[in-house]
Design a protein around this motif. Sequence first.
Motif, mmCIF file in Angstrom:
data_model
loop_
_atom_site.group_PDB
_atom_site.id
_atom_site.type_symbol
_atom_site.label_atom_id
_atom_site.label_comp_id
_atom_site.label_asym_id
_atom_site.label_seq_id
_atom_site.Cartn_x
_atom_site.Cartn_y
_atom_site.Cartn_z
ATOM 1 N N CYS A 10 40.519 40.907 40.297
ATOM 2 C CA CYS A 10 39.861 40.343 39.360
ATOM 3 C C CYS A 10 39.982 41.004 38.183
ATOM 4 O O CYS A 10 39.972 42.100 37.777
ATOM 5 N N ILE A 11 39.581 39.877 37.479
ATOM 6 C CA ILE A 11 39.826 40.210 35.716
ATOM 7 C C ILE A 11 38.411 40.390 35.119
ATOM 8 O O ILE A 11 38.147 40.688 33.964
ATOM 9 N N GLY A 12 37.372 40.070 36.007
ATOM 10 C CA GLY A 12 35.983 40.144 35.382
ATOM 11 C C GLY A 12 35.591 38.968 34.520
ATOM 12 O O GLY A 12 34.679 39.241 33.505
ATOM 13 N N CYS A 13 36.169 37.992 34.453
ATOM 14 C CA CYS A 13 36.026 36.881 33.484
ATOM 15 C C CYS A 13 34.432 36.251 33.566
ATOM 16 O O CYS A 13 33.865 35.733 32.625
ATOM 17 N N GLY A 14 33.875 36.312 34.728
ATOM 18 C CA GLY A 14 32.420 35.925 34.846
ATOM 19 C C GLY A 14 32.319 34.586 35.347
ATOM 20 O O GLY A 14 31.143 33.973 35.339
ATOM 21 N N ASP A 29 30.919 47.700 37.567
ATOM 22 C CA ASP A 29 32.216 48.204 37.093
ATOM 23 C C ASP A 29 32.983 46.912 36.420
ATOM 24 O O ASP A 29 34.152 47.072 36.175
ATOM 25 N N GLY A 30 32.249 45.888 36.072
ATOM 26 C CA GLY A 30 32.805 44.570 35.349
ATOM 27 C C GLY A 30 33.540 43.589 36.255
ATOM 28 O O GLY A 30 34.218 42.783 35.580
ATOM 29 N N LEU A 31 33.540 43.798 37.645
ATOM 30 C CA LEU A 31 34.293 43.083 38.323
ATOM 31 C C LEU A 31 33.340 42.275 39.347
ATOM 32 O O LEU A 31 32.305 42.675 39.555
ATOM 33 N N SER A 32 33.843 41.139 39.579
ATOM 34 C CA SER A 32 32.670 40.056 40.408
ATOM 35 C C SER A 32 32.541 40.885 41.814
ATOM 36 O O SER A 32 33.622 41.457 42.360
#
Length: 60
Positions: A10-14, A29-32
Amino acid sequence: MKVVVDRDGCIGCGVCAEVCPQVFRIADDGLSEVIAKPDGNEDAVREAAESCPVEVIHVD
């Protein structure tokens, strides 16, 4: 329906959380992460998986 996010990729793009906030969120942590069963949101879950730029959302 079972939904899993491969957090290692995951790159956490949202995008997933934008498409289906009932099932996905961006964790501290910024991840999905999956926060709920997809009951009633199956179409949105599939759309989120298809929209993921790194294809880490797996739907069975």
